[in-house]
Design an enzyme around this catalytic site. Structure first.
Site, PDB file in Angstrom:
ATOM      1  N   CYS A 153       0.859  -1.193   0.000  1.00  0.00           N
ATOM      2  CA  CYS A 153       0.000   0.000   0.000  1.00  0.00           C
ATOM      3  C   CYS A 153       0.892   1.238   0.000  1.00  0.00           C
ATOM      4  O   CYS A 153       2.121   1.145   0.077  1.00  0.00           O
ATOM      5  CB  CYS A 153      -0.930   0.006   1.216  1.00  0.00           C
ATOM      6  SG  CYS A 153      -0.066   0.218   2.794  1.00  0.00           S
ATOM      7  N   HIS A 155       1.457   3.267   2.235  1.00  0.00           N
ATOM      8  CA  HIS A 155       2.200   3.468   3.479  1.00  0.00           C
ATOM      9  C   HIS A 155       3.451   2.596   3.532  1.00  0.00           C
ATOM     10  O   HIS A 155       4.445   2.984   4.164  1.00  0.00           O
ATOM     11  CB  HIS A 155       1.294   3.171   4.676  1.00  0.00           C
ATOM     12  CG  HIS A 155       0.025   3.953   4.657  1.00  0.00           C
ATOM     13  ND1 HIS A 155      -1.174   3.425   4.208  1.00  0.00           N
ATOM     14  CD2 HIS A 155      -0.243   5.248   4.991  1.00  0.00           C
ATOM     15  CE1 HIS A 155      -2.114   4.334   4.283  1.00  0.00           C
ATOM     16  NE2 HIS A 155      -1.586   5.447   4.755  1.00  0.00           N
ATOM     17  N   CYS A 237      -0.616  -2.832   8.177  1.00  0.00           N
ATOM     18  CA  CYS A 237      -0.765  -1.383   8.059  1.00  0.00           C
ATOM     19  C   CYS A 237      -1.985  -0.970   8.869  1.00  0.00           C
ATOM     20  O   CYS A 237      -3.116  -1.311   8.505  1.00  0.00           O
ATOM     21  CB  CYS A 237      -0.918  -0.960   6.598  1.00  0.00           C
ATOM     22  SG  CYS A 237      -1.166   0.820   6.409  1.00  0.00           S
ATOM     23  N   CYS A 240      -4.474   1.354   6.911  1.00  0.00           N
ATOM     24  CA  CYS A 240      -5.389   0.652   6.009  1.00  0.00           C
ATOM     25  C   CYS A 240      -6.218  -0.393   6.744  1.00  0.00           C
ATOM     26  O   CYS A 240      -7.217  -0.883   6.210  1.00  0.00           O
ATOM     27  CB  CYS A 240      -4.605  -0.047   4.895  1.00  0.00           C
ATOM     28  SG  CYS A 240      -3.620   1.048   3.855  1.00  0.00           S
ATOM     29  N   CYS A 311     -15.023 -23.755   2.512  1.00  0.00           N
ATOM     30  CA  CYS A 311     -16.092 -24.396   3.281  1.00  0.00           C
ATOM     31  C   CYS A 311     -17.445 -23.736   3.025  1.00  0.00           C
ATOM     32  O   CYS A 311     -18.489 -24.379   3.149  1.00  0.00           O
ATOM     33  CB  CYS A 311     -15.756 -24.382   4.761  1.00  0.00           C
ATOM     34  SG  CYS A 311     -15.326 -22.753   5.418  1.00  0.00           S
ATOM     35  N   HIS A 745     -15.460 -20.419   9.856  1.00  0.00           N
ATOM     36  CA  HIS A 745     -15.661 -21.724   9.225  1.00  0.00           C
ATOM     37  C   HIS A 745     -17.158 -22.001   9.065  1.00  0.00           C
ATOM     38  O   HIS A 745     -17.951 -21.700   9.949  1.00  0.00           O
ATOM     39  CB  HIS A 745     -15.008 -22.807  10.078  1.00  0.00           C
ATOM     40  CG  HIS A 745     -15.006 -24.163   9.447  1.00  0.00           C
ATOM     41  ND1 HIS A 745     -14.430 -24.415   8.221  1.00  0.00           N
ATOM     42  CD2 HIS A 745     -15.511 -25.351   9.856  1.00  0.00           C
ATOM     43  CE1 HIS A 745     -14.569 -25.693   7.919  1.00  0.00           C
ATOM     44  NE2 HIS A 745     -15.219 -26.274   8.894  1.00  0.00           N
TER      45      HIS A 745
END
Length: 791
Positions: A153, A155, A237, A240, A311, A745
């Site tokens: 990103c 950053h 980050c 973000c 799954c 899950h």
């Protein structure tokens, strides 16, 4: 033996872009692990079984590709003294195919009838070697299965570091705000050491790394225990709020005196911990006394391998193929496979393949490659089937389902139902999704003049709000630092349905009396489906992030009556509201008031809500909310919705019957085609594009001329049944464990007849593991998707 085709110009080494189907048959789940092995076409690389079904020979007869490579693989025996360790990214990298299998190959020619062609003749050495080394669907899934799509990103790319200093020793000291020496994160900007969040790693953490970011606005940190000599590491980050990569990680670490080539990985990475959490379903696979549940085998009891965060797909498929309409449509064990030149790319073929795999019982037996010792508690489960080809087709071109990330099972269900509906269904077979379809009727009544308007919408599911009533939090005095967990009062399914169908006040101006007193709106069932799919919405927005709430919903095993939720239609003496005279698109669009209210209650501005509902077909709040999260940065997100006129009144209301039939031949329903043609001025090509860009819009059920006789015909053609009583019984559920629908899950429970048992029982499908369920009552309370069958 000699063969005249070994120097054929059609023989070429497979390129990296070509798919080589060398693990299982493209038309069934017979594989290279079967005694007869698999025949891989050396011309187009299709994989075909060569046992009694002999799809390989059918392929030769249709394509005239003579040469095949027969591959037979046998697993090296392993002895288990205890249950197997959970899969991890490290384990996948450490064990090679040669470590696990013995493989034998042989070249055959159908045309020359030669059963043992010399593999060293002609072009065969290069082609055979290329086939054996090529990536397959399953191999690609194995490589990508546990890898998130992580990118750098701004950053990490534009990181500016402060004056460097030496951070000595392998353990690198402790957190700057506490004494923790594990789960440490190094701020790459200033070199501060802070402990991570407690939920990451299970080794403790006080979130001091996050606290440092809040105090300094330094965004990028690296988990020291995850550093490896080959340059990989967990990088987060905070700006973000996402896991990222740092192309210059070695340089940035060297600034703080750390030589990454000398580092040793000492802790699990975030990905490995997510894997462990995704595969954890501890309470569901054991009895109360800790014994492992006994597997079930046979037709209808076949498990599906986890291809890596898949799954959500496996749980939906298990529920769908327990429905009679899907069984009748796709399970034809005695029929030849569909005629197609590319079976792996054909949805019909892959759906019939999955039906045969799940329902025939051919593949449901204990894993013979695992030998448990007499004293071992481990019970061999089945290997499970890998639906890689079907997953590829379902996800092709889709922004989310084409990735290896965990997805929302309910969104996958809706996407799959639309794909199936749009695929061909030639007589006498029918679209199995019709079993899900029904009509909801919306009634609007002016609070001033009492005039009414009725509107019908075809649907294939309902998404019901779950009332949230929090219990008083109890703080554990023995653990003063522990954050109290939210607990919720249980609610009944009837309470959820009452809320869903309840009357609401809507702020609209009446077109008849011009009153601004508003309207009363209520939606009820006009017809009922054979299978009612219900999504229980247990979410609230926390800092703009959907967070799951564990609100128990009480659902009985016995059948229940939906008669009270049936619409009675227009009553004698009711005066209808006049039709809108303004035929512009903006006047025709009326946002779904239920969804609009839900979105506004979440804190979204009304302008954004209306724009999202219009963009997603005016269907429901969940779909609109997903759209909003994906368009928050749009420059015009706060510009009021303004739509161009769709043409003159005549153009907007009349539909050419020929165009309607043309779109019907493409698998598009009449209501969808009618709506699309009206929106695009009758242009068929644009109308088709409109349908695909508005997948959640069910279409227009109004007739063109508003003739009463035509209306009667339309009502007769409506999906579902209006007959009473409308009794439904729960038959299957999709359950989710985890704080977010995009992580955690999924498993499925279905009610089935079990061999040697007198009555039906609930069966748990946890990826490849299929067992008789013991805790379904608890699971029903927190199910994510319910499937009710009409009794």
């Amino acid at each position: 033996m000699a063969c005249k085709h070994v120097n054929s110009t059609e023989l070429r080494v497979p390129t990296s872009a070509q798919s080589v189907y060398r693990e299982d048959c493209t038309q069934c789940f017979d594989s290279i692990d079967d005694p007869d092995g698999l025949n891989v076409c050396l011309h187009c690389f299709n994989g075909g079984c060569c046992a009694e079904r002999n799809h390989a020979k059918l392929h030769y007869q249709s394509t005239k590709h003579p040469l095949v490579l027969n591959i037979q693989r046998s697993r090296k025996k392993t002895k288990r003294e205890e249950p197997p360790q959970k899969i991890s990214k490290l384990a996948i990298a450490a064990e090679t195919e040669a470590d696990r299998y013995d493989t034998q190959t042989q070249v055959l020619c159908y045309e020359c009838e030669v059963g043992d062609v010399d593999k060293q003749s002609g072009k065969l050495p290069l082609v055979v070697d290329g086939v054996l080394k090529a990536n397959t669907f399953a191999k690609q899934a194995e490589v990508q299965a546990w890898e998130q799509e992580i990118m750098p990103c701004e950053h990490t790319l534009c990181l500016e570091q402060e004056q460097g200093r030496q951070i000595a020793s392998q353990d690198l000291g402790h957190c700057s705000m506490c004494d923790l020496k594990e789960n440490l994160w190094l701020c790459l900007q200033c070199g501060n050491l802070g402990c991570g969040r407690q939920q990451f790693g299970g080794v403790g953490g006080n979130s001091h790394g996050l606290k440092h970011t809040e105090l300094t606005s330094h965004a990028v940190a690296v988990k020291l225990g995850s550093l490896t000599p080959d340059g990989t590491a967990d990088i987060y980050c905070y700006a973000c709020n996402e896991e990222r990569t740092d192309p210059e990680l070695a340089v940035h670490l060297a600034h703080w005196g750390i030589n990454i080539s000398e580092r040793e990985k000492t802790e699990k990475s975030l990905t490995e911990m997510q894997i462990e959490q995704n595969l954890k379903w501890e309470f569901s696979m054991t009895t109360e006394d800790g014994k492992e549940l006994k597997p079930i085998f046979g037709g209808g009891f076949t498990g599906l391998k986890n291809l890596g965060n898949s799954c959500y797909l496996a749980s939906v498929l298990q529920c769908l193929f327990s429905i009679p309409a899907f069984t009748h449509r796709y399970f034809h064990p005695g029929d030849p496979p569909p005629s197609t030149s590319s079976p792996a790319e054909d949805l019909e073929t892959q759906l019939r393949k999955i039906a045969d795999g799940l329902l025939s019982g051919r593949y449901s037996y204990p894993d013979s490659d695992v030998i448990a010792s007499e004293d071992s508690p481990y019970i061999p489960h089945q290997k499970g089937l890998a639906p890689a080809m079907l997953k590829h087709l379902i996800g092709r071109g889709h922004e989310e389902f084409s990735t290896m990330r965990q997805q929302d099972a309910f969104e996958l269900l809706l996407h799959l139902l639309k794909l199936i509906t749009r695929s061909p269904h030639s007589a006498p077979v029918e679209d199995p999704v019709r079993a899900f379809r029904f009509v909801m009727e919306q009634r609007l009544q002016c609070n001033s003049c009492n005039r009414v308007r009725y509107r019908s919408d075809e649907q294939d599911n309902i998404s019901i709000p779950v009332p949230v009533r929090r219990k008083l939090r109890v703080i554990n005095s023995d653990k003063p630092g522990e954050k109290p967990k939210d607990e919720f009062e249980p609610v009944t399914l009837k309470e959820c349905l009452d809320t869903f169908t309840g009357a609401e006040e809507v702020e609209l101006t009446c077109p008849a009396c011009n009153s601004k007193a508003g309207f009363t709106k209520r939606s009820l069932f006009k017809t009922f489906p054979d299978v009612l799919a219900v999504n229980a919405r247990r979410f609230e927005l926390v800092n703009w992030v959907p967070t799951k709430l564990d609100v128990p919903v009480i659902v009985d095993d016995e059948s229940f009556d939906l008669d009270i939720y049936k619409s009675s239609g227009q009553q004698d003496g009711e005066e209808l509201l006049p039709e809108n005279t303004d035929t512009s698109a903006s006047a025709q669009f009326m946002p779904n008031e239920v969804a609009l209210e839900q979105l506004e209650a979440m804190g979204f501005p009304r302008v954004r809500c209306e724009k999202a509902l219009h963009a997603t077909g005016n269907s429901d709040a969940d779909t609109a909310m997903s759209w909003l999260f994906g368009h928050m940065e749009d420059a015009d997100i706060d510009v009021p919705l303004k739509l161009e006129s769709s043409g003159s009144g005549t153009a907007s209301t009349s539909v050419n019957q020929g165009s309607l039939e043309m779109m019907g031949a493409m698998g598009i329903s009449a209501p969808q085609a009618r709506k699309a043609l009206k929106e695009t001025g009758g242009d068929v090509e644009r109308a088709v594009d409109w349908v695909f860009s508005h997948p959640h819009d069910q279409g227009d059920f109004e007739d063109d001329a508003n003739d009463k006789g035509e209306k009667a015909d339309t009502e007769e053609a409506m999906v579902g049944s209006s007959e009473l009583p409308a009794k439904f019984r729960l038959r299957s559920i999709v359950c989710h464990k985890g704080a977010s629908i995009h992580a955690g899950h999924y498993v499925a429970f279905t009610r089935r007849s079990i061999p040697n048992e007198a009555s039906e029982a609930w069966v748990l499908y946890n990826d490849e593991k299929v067992v008789k369920a013991v805790d379904v009552e608890e699971m029903k309370k927190f199910a994510y998707v319910y499937f009710f069958h009409r009794a």
